[in-house]
Write an enzyme that holds these catalytic residues in place. Structure first.
Site, short mmCIF file in Angstrom:
data_model
loop_
_atom_site.label_atom_id
_atom_site.label_comp_id
_atom_site.label_asym_id
_atom_site.label_seq_id
_atom_site.Cartn_x
_atom_site.Cartn_y
_atom_site.Cartn_z
N LYS A 180 0.84 -1.21 0.00
CA LYS A 180 0.00 0.00 0.00
C LYS A 180 0.88 1.25 0.00
CE LYS A 180 -1.75 1.66 4.04
NZ LYS A 180 -1.38 3.08 4.24
N ASN A 181 1.85 1.29 0.90
CA ASN A 181 2.65 2.51 1.04
C ASN A 181 3.59 2.76 -0.13
OD1 ASN A 181 1.35 3.04 3.39
ND2 ASN A 181 3.07 2.53 4.75
N ARG A 185 -4.29 11.31 4.39
CA ARG A 185 -3.07 12.08 4.42
C ARG A 185 -2.22 11.88 3.17
NH1 ARG A 185 0.68 14.49 7.86
NH2 ARG A 185 2.80 13.93 7.31
N CYS A 198 -4.57 12.98 13.18
CA CYS A 198 -5.25 11.69 13.08
C CYS A 198 -5.00 10.94 14.37
CB CYS A 198 -4.77 10.91 11.88
SG CYS A 198 -3.10 10.35 12.06
N ARG A 206 1.01 14.83 12.95
CA ARG A 206 1.50 14.61 11.59
C ARG A 206 1.55 15.88 10.73
NH1 ARG A 206 -0.74 8.82 9.63
NH2 ARG A 206 1.19 8.79 8.47
N LEU A 216 8.01 19.53 6.60
CA LEU A 216 9.20 19.06 5.87
C LEU A 216 8.92 18.96 4.37
CD1 LEU A 216 10.32 16.32 8.42
CD2 LEU A 216 11.30 18.60 8.10
N ASP A 227 4.73 0.85 12.14
CA ASP A 227 3.47 0.26 11.67
C ASP A 227 3.28 -1.18 12.13
OD1 ASP A 227 2.81 2.59 10.43
OD2 ASP A 227 3.16 1.91 8.38
N ARG A 233 -8.53 -0.14 4.81
CA ARG A 233 -7.58 0.81 4.22
C ARG A 233 -6.26 0.14 3.88
NH1 ARG A 233 -5.77 4.70 7.96
NH2 ARG A 233 -4.39 5.00 6.21
C1 UD1 Z 1 4.59 6.87 6.11
C2 UD1 Z 1 3.66 5.68 6.00
C3 UD1 Z 1 3.13 5.31 7.38
C4 UD1 Z 1 4.29 5.08 8.34
C5 UD1 Z 1 5.23 6.27 8.33
C6 UD1 Z 1 6.49 6.04 9.16
C7 UD1 Z 1 2.70 6.00 3.80
C8 UD1 Z 1 1.50 6.31 2.97
N1 UD1 Z 1 2.55 6.03 5.13
O1 UD1 Z 1 3.80 7.96 6.61
O2 UD1 Z 1 2.36 4.11 7.25
O3 UD1 Z 1 3.78 4.90 9.65
O4 UD1 Z 1 5.65 6.56 6.99
O5 UD1 Z 1 7.14 4.89 8.75
O6 UD1 Z 1 3.76 5.70 3.27
N2 UD1 Z 1 6.75 14.70 10.20
C9 UD1 Z 1 6.93 16.05 10.46
N3 UD1 Z 1 6.85 16.92 9.42
C10 UD1 Z 1 6.63 16.52 8.13
C11 UD1 Z 1 6.46 15.14 7.88
C12 UD1 Z 1 6.53 14.25 8.93
O7 UD1 Z 1 7.12 16.45 11.61
O8 UD1 Z 1 6.58 17.35 7.21
C13 UD1 Z 1 6.79 13.75 11.32
C14 UD1 Z 1 5.46 13.02 11.49
O9 UD1 Z 1 4.57 13.78 12.26
C15 UD1 Z 1 5.87 11.75 12.17
C16 UD1 Z 1 7.26 11.48 11.56
O10 UD1 Z 1 7.70 12.71 11.02
O11 UD1 Z 1 6.00 11.95 13.55
C17 UD1 Z 1 7.26 10.42 10.48
O12 UD1 Z 1 6.41 10.79 9.45
P1 UD1 Z 1 6.65 10.38 7.92
O13 UD1 Z 1 7.91 9.59 7.81
O14 UD1 Z 1 6.50 11.58 7.08
O15 UD1 Z 1 5.41 9.41 7.69
P2 UD1 Z 1 4.36 9.45 6.52
O16 UD1 Z 1 5.03 9.65 5.22
O17 UD1 Z 1 3.23 10.33 6.88
#
Ligand code: UD1
Length: 423
Positions: free
Chosen positions: A23-24, A93, A117, A122, A126, A305, A397
């Site tokens: 999925k991811n 998201r 969420c 989240r 970045l 996850d 999902r």
């Molecule tokens: C992706 C995965 C999700 C997984 C996560 C971490 C998908 C669709 N989802 O989510 O299943 O749990 O990676 O392995 O691929 N953060 C910030 N600022 C940002 C972006 C992120 O502070 O701009 C923080 C988030 O709040 C979180 C951490 O960084 O605490 C990790 O997030 P991120 O690696 O971005 O996860 P996702 O891409 O949302």
């Protein structure tokens, strides 16, 4: 009416399960198809609610989408921003992954800001910082983000945290930008490598994916490509943990063991026997189970996850285990459901302490998010008697054909629209 799962726990799992496409990995791959007006063909895409929503957004933007079984063909000849995009973008998201490609194709786009969420706030800072370095500009307006860009230009983009989504958005924008982009402290997840493979097939030059420094040489004329999605390591890990929890022998097909190294190591440390083959794994019970200390982190560390599913397993492992969550600030809401089933878990800040009990008890519980739901399913497999899990749409999902796959492993599981239905 909302669906529920009824699971009759207490028996072992036996048989073979074929792991679906990731999925991811699929979500950014589908988003990347917008980078070209040519046809992109994706194979091995799982049938999931999140994928359906992504397809609705792509169609709503004007892309031609042909979905047959696990193959999706997308051609985004002409794109336009519509209400359909906004409607579905609010729901998930991962819609934010469209930002990079839409900036490339439209030069301007308005997307709803992903809200908080069930696992934490989240933010997307970045993503925005990275895309700004390439030349994009952003403005916040009543829960929306208005983005615009002239010509995107490659540059050095240091990330203060290796965010998966931000790395993907920056890679996609950089693939069509002028010149070279270097992402420093990039995420190293296998899904990033899969996206790099697609972008290379489309005509960009991406090197270093899978390491912390990714270089992207842009190509303003990206073209179509065909790509098969990697297997879902989180789905595979979930079935491995389920097999460990319920006992029995489970054979997993279409799985890449290397993507699951941290998970395999922890299961072995707990006493589970795992044999690794070519794209397959065999999970068997060991003689004695040991408590664990788990700390989640960005890949290749233990995946956040899969921590809820491990918590379910550790609930019945004698002794005291701990799980420390470092990725999301609020990912222990699921412990309430496990506690209702008799688990002894206390949460202190970012660490959950689990004292193994002899057995879990069936209960009526609610899935609060996708992986929380998976943890409850695993707990239900171990609890002799009938457990009822509501909030099944969360599982839809991320787990393709969950009831079919569990049934083929010998689990008595049924999906019902109300409490009155019987197994
Ligand atoms: C992706 C995965 C999700 C997984 C996560 C971490 C998908 C669709 N989802 O989510 O299943 O749990 O990676 O392995 O691929 N953060 C910030 N600022 C940002 C972006 C992120 O502070 O701009 C923080 C988030 O709040 C979180 C951490 O960084 O605490 C990790 O997030 P991120 O690696 O971005 O996860 P996702 O891409 O949302």
């Amino acid at each position: 009416m909302e669906d529920k799962y009824l699971i009759e726990g207490g028996s072992t799992l036996n048989g073979t399960v074929c792991i679906s496409g990731s999925k991811n990995a699929s979500l950014p791959l589908l988003a990347a198809s917008l980078l070209t007006a040519d046809k992109c063909i994706f194979k091995g895409v799982p049938h999931l609610l999140d994928i359906d929503n992504m397809i609705k957004m792509l169609s709503g933007l004007g892309a031609q989408v042909n979905h047959q079984g696990s193959q999706i063909v997308i051609q985004a000849r002409e794109l336009r921003e519509t209400g359909m995009l906004h409607l579905y973008a609010r729901k998930m998201r991962a819609s934010f992954l469209l930002l990079g490609p839409l900036l490339v194709r439209l030069g301007e786009v308005c997307l709803p800001l992903p809200g908080g969420c069930a696992i934490g706030s989240r933010p997307v800072d970045l993503h925005l910082k990275g895309l700004s370095s390439l030349g994009a500009r952003f403005q916040m307006e009543n829960g929306y983000i208005r983005a615009s860009a002239g010509e995107l230009r490659g540059c050095e983009v240091p990330l203060s945290y290796p965010s998966v989504g931000a790395t993907e958005n920056i890679m996609m924008a950089a693939a069509a930008a002028q010149g070279k982009t270097t992402i420093i402290n990039a995420a190293m997840e296998p899904e990033i490598v899969d996206l790099a493979d697609l972008l290379n097939k489309m005509g960009a030059r991406v090197t270093g994916a899978g390491s912390s420094v990714i270089e992207v040489e842009g190509n303003r004329e990206l073209h179509g490509a065909a790509h098969t999605v990697i297997p879902d390591r989180i789905e595979a890990g979930t079935y491995m943990i389920a097999a460990a929890a319920a006992g029995g022998q489970v054979h997993l097909e279409r799985v890449i063991a290397e993507h699951l190294r941290a998970v395999i190591d922890k299961l072995r440390e707990a006493g589970i026997r795992i044999e690794e083959g070519n794209n397959e794994l065999l999970v068997r019970p060991g003689r004695k189970m040991n408590p664990l200390k788990i700390i989640t982190g960005p890949y290749p560390a233990f995946p956040t996850d899969l921590q809820p599913q491990f918590a379910a397993l550790l609930s019945v492992v004698p002794g005291e285990s701990t799980i420390t969550e470092t990725v999301f600030e609020n990912r222990f809401l699921y412990t309430k459901g496990l506690q209702q089933m008799g688990a002894q878990i206390t949460v202190d800040g970012r660490t959950a302490c689990i004292r193994g009990v002899e057995s879990l008890i069936p209960a009526q519980v609610e899935a609060t998010d996708l992986r929380a739901g998976a943890a409850l399913v695993i707990a239900a497999l171990m609890a002799p008697g009938r457990t009822e899990i509501s909030g099944v749409y969360h599982l839809d999902r991320g787990y393709e054909n969950l009831e079919g796959k569990l049934t083929s492993l010998g689990v008595k599981i049924s999906r019902v629209a109300d409490q009155a239905a019987n197994l």
